[in-house]
Design a protein around this motif. Structure first.
Motif, PDB file in Angstrom:
ATOM      1  N   LEU A  23     -13.316  -1.181  21.743  1.00  0.00           N
ATOM      2  CA  LEU A  23     -12.618  -0.762  22.960  1.00  0.00           C
ATOM      3  C   LEU A  23     -11.113  -0.894  22.785  1.00  0.00           C
ATOM      4  CD1 LEU A  23     -14.849  -2.666  25.540  1.00  0.00           C
ATOM      5  CD2 LEU A  23     -14.863  -0.203  25.132  1.00  0.00           C
ATOM      6  N   SER A  24     -10.357  -0.105  23.545  1.00  0.00           N
ATOM      7  CA  SER A  24      -8.913  -0.338  23.614  1.00  0.00           C
ATOM      8  C   SER A  24      -8.675  -1.569  24.478  1.00  0.00           C
ATOM      9  CB  SER A  24      -8.210   0.874  24.225  1.00  0.00           C
ATOM     10  OG  SER A  24      -8.572   1.008  25.603  1.00  0.00           O
ATOM     11  N   ARG A  25      -7.494  -2.166  24.350  1.00  0.00           N
ATOM     12  CA  ARG A  25      -7.180  -3.345  25.171  1.00  0.00           C
ATOM     13  C   ARG A  25      -7.228  -2.995  26.659  1.00  0.00           C
ATOM     14  NH1 ARG A  25      -4.538  -7.826  22.845  1.00  0.00           N
ATOM     15  NH2 ARG A  25      -3.358  -8.118  24.784  1.00  0.00           N
ATOM     16  N   VAL A  26      -6.735  -1.787  26.993  1.00  0.00           N
ATOM     17  CA  VAL A  26      -6.745  -1.361  28.397  1.00  0.00           C
ATOM     18  C   VAL A  26      -8.187  -1.204  28.882  1.00  0.00           C
ATOM     19  CG1 VAL A  26      -6.115   0.478  30.005  1.00  0.00           C
ATOM     20  CG2 VAL A  26      -4.484  -0.252  28.243  1.00  0.00           C
ATOM     21  N   GLY A  27      -9.015  -0.542  28.063  1.00  0.00           N
ATOM     22  CA  GLY A  27     -10.412  -0.355  28.444  1.00  0.00           C
ATOM     23  C   GLY A  27     -11.167  -1.666  28.539  1.00  0.00           C
ATOM     24  N   LEU A  28     -10.870  -2.583  27.604  1.00  0.00           N
ATOM     25  CA  LEU A  28     -11.523  -3.886  27.628  1.00  0.00           C
ATOM     26  C   LEU A  28     -11.162  -4.646  28.892  1.00  0.00           C
ATOM     27  CD1 LEU A  28     -13.141  -6.190  26.386  1.00  0.00           C
ATOM     28  CD2 LEU A  28     -11.089  -6.839  25.089  1.00  0.00           C
ATOM     29  N   ARG A  29      -9.885  -4.665  29.237  1.00  0.00           N
ATOM     30  CA  ARG A  29      -9.460  -5.397  30.446  1.00  0.00           C
ATOM     31  C   ARG A  29     -10.104  -4.813  31.701  1.00  0.00           C
ATOM     32  NH1 ARG A  29      -5.790  -9.225  29.706  1.00  0.00           N
ATOM     33  NH2 ARG A  29      -4.514  -9.211  27.822  1.00  0.00           N
ATOM     34  N   ALA A  30     -10.258  -3.498  31.738  1.00  0.00           N
ATOM     35  CA  ALA A  30     -10.906  -2.868  32.893  1.00  0.00           C
ATOM     36  C   ALA A  30     -12.356  -3.350  33.024  1.00  0.00           C
ATOM     37  CB  ALA A  30     -10.857  -1.346  32.753  1.00  0.00           C
ATOM     38  N   LYS A  31     -13.053  -3.444  31.890  1.00  0.00           N
ATOM     39  CA  LYS A  31     -14.440  -3.922  31.937  1.00  0.00           C
ATOM     40  C   LYS A  31     -14.509  -5.399  32.308  1.00  0.00           C
ATOM     41  CE  LYS A  31     -16.529  -0.527  28.831  1.00  0.00           C
ATOM     42  NZ  LYS A  31     -17.457   0.009  29.856  1.00  0.00           N
ATOM     43  N   LEU A  32     -13.555  -6.197  31.829  1.00  0.00           N
ATOM     44  CA  LEU A  32     -13.543  -7.620  32.172  1.00  0.00           C
ATOM     45  C   LEU A  32     -13.354  -7.802  33.673  1.00  0.00           C
ATOM     46  CD1 LEU A  32     -11.489  -9.227  29.251  1.00  0.00           C
ATOM     47  CD2 LEU A  32     -13.954  -8.855  29.448  1.00  0.00           C
ATOM     48  N   ARG A  33     -12.470  -6.987  34.258  1.00  0.00           N
ATOM     49  CA  ARG A  33     -12.281  -7.052  35.721  1.00  0.00           C
ATOM     50  C   ARG A  33     -13.562  -6.640  36.437  1.00  0.00           C
ATOM     51  NH1 ARG A  33      -7.130  -4.984  34.477  1.00  0.00           N
ATOM     52  NH2 ARG A  33      -7.816  -2.853  34.853  1.00  0.00           N
ATOM     53  N   ARG A  34     -14.204  -5.607  35.952  1.00  0.00           N
ATOM     54  CA  ARG A  34     -15.411  -5.077  36.601  1.00  0.00           C
ATOM     55  C   ARG A  34     -16.534  -6.110  36.623  1.00  0.00           C
ATOM     56  NH1 ARG A  34     -18.720   0.311  34.616  1.00  0.00           N
ATOM     57  NH2 ARG A  34     -20.364   0.239  36.215  1.00  0.00           N
ATOM     58  N   TYR A  35     -16.670  -6.845  35.514  1.00  0.00           N
ATOM     59  CA  TYR A  35     -17.779  -7.801  35.407  1.00  0.00           C
ATOM     60  C   TYR A  35     -17.375  -9.229  35.764  1.00  0.00           C
ATOM     61  CZ  TYR A  35     -20.141  -4.009  32.930  1.00  0.00           C
ATOM     62  OH  TYR A  35     -20.703  -2.809  32.600  1.00  0.00           O
ATOM     63  N   GLY A  36     -16.166  -9.404  36.272  1.00  0.00           N
ATOM     64  CA  GLY A  36     -15.752 -10.747  36.672  1.00  0.00           C
ATOM     65  C   GLY A  36     -15.556 -11.691  35.515  1.00  0.00           C
ATOM     66  N   LEU A  37     -15.116 -11.156  34.378  1.00  0.00           N
ATOM     67  CA  LEU A  37     -14.933 -11.978  33.180  1.00  0.00           C
ATOM     68  C   LEU A  37     -13.474 -12.273  32.894  1.00  0.00           C
ATOM     69  CD1 LEU A  37     -17.509 -10.210  30.839  1.00  0.00           C
ATOM     70  CD2 LEU A  37     -17.657 -12.536  31.700  1.00  0.00           C
ATOM     71  N   GLU A  38     -12.591 -11.984  33.845  1.00  0.00           N
ATOM     72  CA  GLU A  38     -11.188 -12.274  33.634  1.00  0.00           C
ATOM     73  C   GLU A  38     -10.957 -13.762  33.577  1.00  0.00           C
ATOM     74  OE1 GLU A  38      -8.373  -9.073  35.579  1.00  0.00           O
ATOM     75  OE2 GLU A  38      -9.860  -9.740  37.005  1.00  0.00           O
ATOM     76  N   ARG A  39     -10.000 -14.144  32.751  1.00  0.00           N
ATOM     77  CA  ARG A  39      -9.692 -15.564  32.591  1.00  0.00           C
ATOM     78  C   ARG A  39      -8.582 -15.937  33.543  1.00  0.00           C
ATOM     79  NH1 ARG A  39      -8.469 -18.384  26.824  1.00  0.00           N
ATOM     80  NH2 ARG A  39      -8.637 -20.530  27.494  1.00  0.00           N
ATOM     81  N   GLU A  40      -8.780 -17.004  34.313  1.00  0.00           N
ATOM     82  CA  GLU A  40      -7.775 -17.480  35.265  1.00  0.00           C
ATOM     83  C   GLU A  40      -7.275 -18.836  34.832  1.00  0.00           C
ATOM     84  OE1 GLU A  40      -6.610 -15.838  37.697  1.00  0.00           O
ATOM     85  OE2 GLU A  40      -8.016 -14.186  37.872  1.00  0.00           O
ATOM     86  N   GLY A  41      -5.950 -19.011  34.761  1.00  0.00           N
ATOM     87  CA  GLY A  41      -5.351 -20.316  34.603  1.00  0.00           C
ATOM     88  C   GLY A  41      -5.646 -20.986  33.302  1.00  0.00           C
TER      89      GLY A  41
END
Length: 479
Positions: A461-479
């Motif tokens: 995946l591209s970094r942009v595409g990967l980040r979009a999927k991470l947001r979609r599945y609630g896998l974003e890293r916080e803090g």
């Protein structure tokens, strides 16, 4: 879990806080405070590496706050970030508060990250030279007081009793073993999947050992090529290799009298294993480019998510080095093997997350806890923490119910809170595909320790595409 450098952002505007958090969250653990009083409370509790403080805040100017920080907490590198750039403010900041950098708004994300890396290098240099202030003028009494306060805080934070687990948990026996070995000066090898808390256990062993008042130094052995790793651990002389612009003290020397934690030891090359074995056998190091060796007195705790005994049998890891490191092996079971720990961990993580996000008085519904307990958590505690951060961010009221769970949990857990068996359909074809994709991404993030570039390369995946999927599945890293 590997500890990220801690950056404290002090700004009365929530929008500015969140903008900085988004830019910095991939490489740093970001704490935020809206007032000087709130920031001082965080400094009392956390080992902050650097501070980004707004100059103009209600009640107190940024420079005045950082002067207080300089007196009470001289270790963090202090920086002002502001939309105003009056000469008087800059001069006062440098002369009176020991400001490392005056950053003007609007700031460039890449430049800000580079500035923070420079600040962290300065923080490390201050530790190497045993100086606790930016201009080396902090009185010795204040330095000693700061060291004593820091050591006391660390010992309280990393006591064995602070490792969350249920009475019937398999982790109870692990902690008891670690408690016993902490008093004896022998090497420990901690094994377990990523995110199980290997570094947390290593810190508890150190701070409850006779070496607890000395340094605890961490190195991720899988993050660097051999030459740089050798330079990091053993030090180097100026000109020893391209990029060696100055003499460098290695981490083994920095940890003198204390403990060095070698994370991901299974990722090292056979060539480097030979050099590490000699250090462990002889108790001495030779910096790159140096002719003479230096004696070191360091306890070694190593960790890996690999099965090193299988690696030894396969010829990928030296047998003699394995036995040097594994004088006392400890295995941490994954979270799926101790579901009784999940509610206790979830409650603790919820309290920490709610406090950090400024959202107190939150609690789980019984159904939400049941579903959290039923999930198998391939990413272990780190994945659980991310799930709870997502739930807190989405919550509209004080109760966190199962409706706030991310798609991968909803797809993997039945309505009654029962984990789906392999091959059992969680719903429609689309839901099954999304559940599989979310699981694969979670496993890749865990495997690459949240390195977005490596995960993107592995998944195609591209970094942009990967980040979009991470947001979609609630896998974003916080803090």
């Amino acid at each position: 879990m590997t500890t990220l450098p801690i950056i404290l952002v002090v700004d009365d505007e929530r929008q500015s806080q969140e903008a900085l958090r988004r830019v910095l969250a991939d490489e740093f653990r970001v704490l935020t405070a809206s007032t000087a009083e709130e920031a001082e409370g965080l400094l009392e509790q956390e080992m902050v590496h650097a501070i980004l403080c707004d100059q103009r805040m209600p009640g107190v100017q940024g420079v005045d706050f950082l002067k207080t920080v300089r007196d009470r907490w001289p270790d963090p590198v202090r920086m002002i970030i502001s939309g105003y750039s009056e000469a008087e403010d800059i001069i006062a900041g440098v002369n009176e508060a020991g400001i490392y950098q005056y950053i003007t708004k609007p700031w460039e994300p890449d430049e800000l990250v580079q500035t923070l890396h420079g600040a962290l290098r300065l923080y490390d240099l201050q530790r190497e030279s045993a100086q606790a202030s930016l201009d080396l003028k902090v009185p010795q009494a204040a330095l000693q007081k700061s060291i004593a306060r820091k050591t006391g805080t660390l010992k309280r934070q990393h006591h064995f009793d602070g490792i969350i687990h249920a009475a019937a948990s398999p982790l109870a026996g692990v902690i008891e073993m670690a408690r016993k070995v902490s008093s004896f000066d022998i090497s420990v090898l901690i094994t377990g999947e990523s995110g199980t808390g290997k570094e947390l256990l290593a810190r508890a062993i150190h701070y409850n050992s006779p070496r607890g008042n000395k340094p605890f130094v961490v190195e991720n052995c899988g993050a660097l090529p051999d030459q740089l790793l050798e330079s990091e651990l053993f030090g180097c002389k100026k000109g020893a290799f391209t990029g060696a612009y100055e003499d460098r003290i290695g981490l083994f020397e920095q940890a003198s009298g204390g403990t060095i934690f070698l994370d991901e030891i299974g990722e090292t090359s056979p060539a480097f294993q030979v050099k590490l074995l000699r250090v462990l056998q002889e108790g001495e190091i030779r910096p790159l480019g140096a002719r003479l060796t230096r004696k070191v007195d360091v306890r070694v705790i190593a960790a890996t998510n690999r099965n090193l005994e299988e690696e030894v049998r396969g010829g990928h890891f030296r047998r003699d080095l394995f036995y040097r490191l594994a004088a006392f092996p400890i295995h941490i079971p994954p979270l799926r093997e101790r579901p009784m720990d999940v509610p206790l961990l979830a409650e603790r993580l919820l309290g920490d997350t709610a406090k950090g996000f400024g959202r107190p008085s939150l609690c789980f519904t019984a159904e939400a806890l049941d579903q959290l307990r039923a999930y198998d958590w391939p990413g272990n505690v780190r994945e659980l923490q991310n799930e709870i951060q997502r739930m807190v961010a989405l919550a509209d009221h004080g109760m966190l119910g199962p409706d706030l769970l991310s798609p991968r949990l909803k797809a993997r857990v039945c309505p009654a809170g029962r984990a789906l068996a392999d091959g059992e359909a969680p719903g429609s074809l689309r839901e099954q595909v999304e559940a599989l994709e979310a699981r694969l991404l979670a496993e890749s993030l865990s495997r690459h320790r949240w390195n977005i570039t490596r995960v993107a390369e592995e998944t195609g995946l591209s970094r942009v595409g990967l980040r979009a999927k991470l947001r979609r599945y609630g896998l974003e890293r916080e803090g």
